[in-house]
Design a protein around this motif. Structure first.
Motif: not given
Length: 299
Positions: A144-148, A241-245, A269-272, A275-277
């Motif tokens: 689940d990545v956000h290429p932009g 929250k700041a890294s959702v996209e 926590a971040v690893l678990h 949403r993305g890499p």
């Protein structure tokens, strides 16, 4: 003269591992590096019957392990034909082998989780262990990545020099924007800081961000960089929250000395939950990441 470093990617035949291989191949292409695909077979730990089934061609657990490795190598070559790809089959516990073979390399890339059932849990634990023990940055890839989206890096009060440098390199490689975040942790409770104390804390946080943004711009001159100070009672919550996209989230890993083989609660926590890499910024004993010298609550 030292040989160029390579990107190491673990592969177990799962869809998540295939996504990691494809991502690693693209990184190798963009960075003009070799890609080393590694499959670690655990079967010798469970049984001695690894050979082919009598009368059945191309059978047996060892042949199955070889086929998984070949599949991973072929996946990488198909994704990035111009990349020099090699494959290695090892036997035993995956995490120690992957940590050893990737020591001092550019990056270790693994999937967020592996094969289903018990093996799936084992592979997920391997990713977590590597994030705490490897001697190079560890990229844990989700599909689940956000290429932009931007590359987002979380820094602590020290400026998190290694994590920031890794994030700059990643943003430059991906031609993405870089967002530097610093979280002011405010423990929940009845006591609220007075106005003077709050202003001083805010100024200190802004100084941390300003210094980090200046350094990022010097490390990656062509990368658009912005910085943000966040306030939250939970550091992981603010980062997530700041890294959702985000296209990639970069964080440091806590632990050194007798406790080096640990991972801080924030990175855990971040690893678990990211949403993305996620890139866990790890470096060898001679270059401990600055996050490893501070408690997570000071991020």
């Amino acid at each position: 003269m030292h040989e160029p470093r390579s990107i190491v990617a673990g592969y177990d035949g799962s869809e998540e591992a295939a996504a990691a291989i494809r991502w690693a191949a693209q990184q190798a292409r963009l960075r003009s590096l070799r890609l080393h695909v590694v499959h670690v077979s655990i079967w010798p730990l469970l049984t001695r019957k690894l050979g082919p089934v009598p009368g059945v061609a191309d059978s047996g657990l060892e042949r199955s392990a070889e086929a998984i490795l070949e599949e991973g190598v072929n996946c990488a070559r198909t994704c990035a034909p111009e990349v020099d790809v090699e494959g290695t089959l090892l036997h035993g516990l995956p995490a120690p082998h992957l940590a050893r073979i990737s020591s001092g390399e550019e990056m270790l890339v693994v999937g967020s989780r592996g094969l289903g059932g018990f093996l799936g849990l084992l592979v997920g634990a391997v990713s977590l262990e590597l994030a705490a023990t490897a001697d190079c940055p560890v990229a844990v890839i989700r599909s689940d990545v956000h290429p932009g989206g931007p590359v987002v890096v979380a820094i602590d009060v020290s400026g998190s020099r290694n994590a920031l440098a890794d994030a700059c390199a990643m943003a430059a490689t991906l031609q993405a924007n870089l967002r530097v975040i610093h979280v002011r942790h405010t423990p929940p409770g009845y006591r609220q800081p007075d106005r003077q104390e709050s202003v001083a804390a805010r100024i200190a946080a802004e100084e941390v961000i300003s210094a980090a943004v200046r350094r990022a711009r010097s490390l990656a001159p062509g990368v658009p960089v912005d910085g943000r100070v966040l306030t939250d009672t939970s550091v992981p919550h603010a980062i997530l929250k700041a890294s959702v996209e985000a296209r990639m989230l970069v964080v440091g890993s806590k632990g050194h000395g007798f406790f080096r083989e640990t991972i801080g609660s924030t990175a855990h926590a971040v690893l678990h939950h990211a949403r993305g890499p996620v890139l866990i910024s790890r470096h060898g004993n001679s270059s401990l990441d600055s996050e490893e010298q501070f408690d997570d609550t000071r991020l």
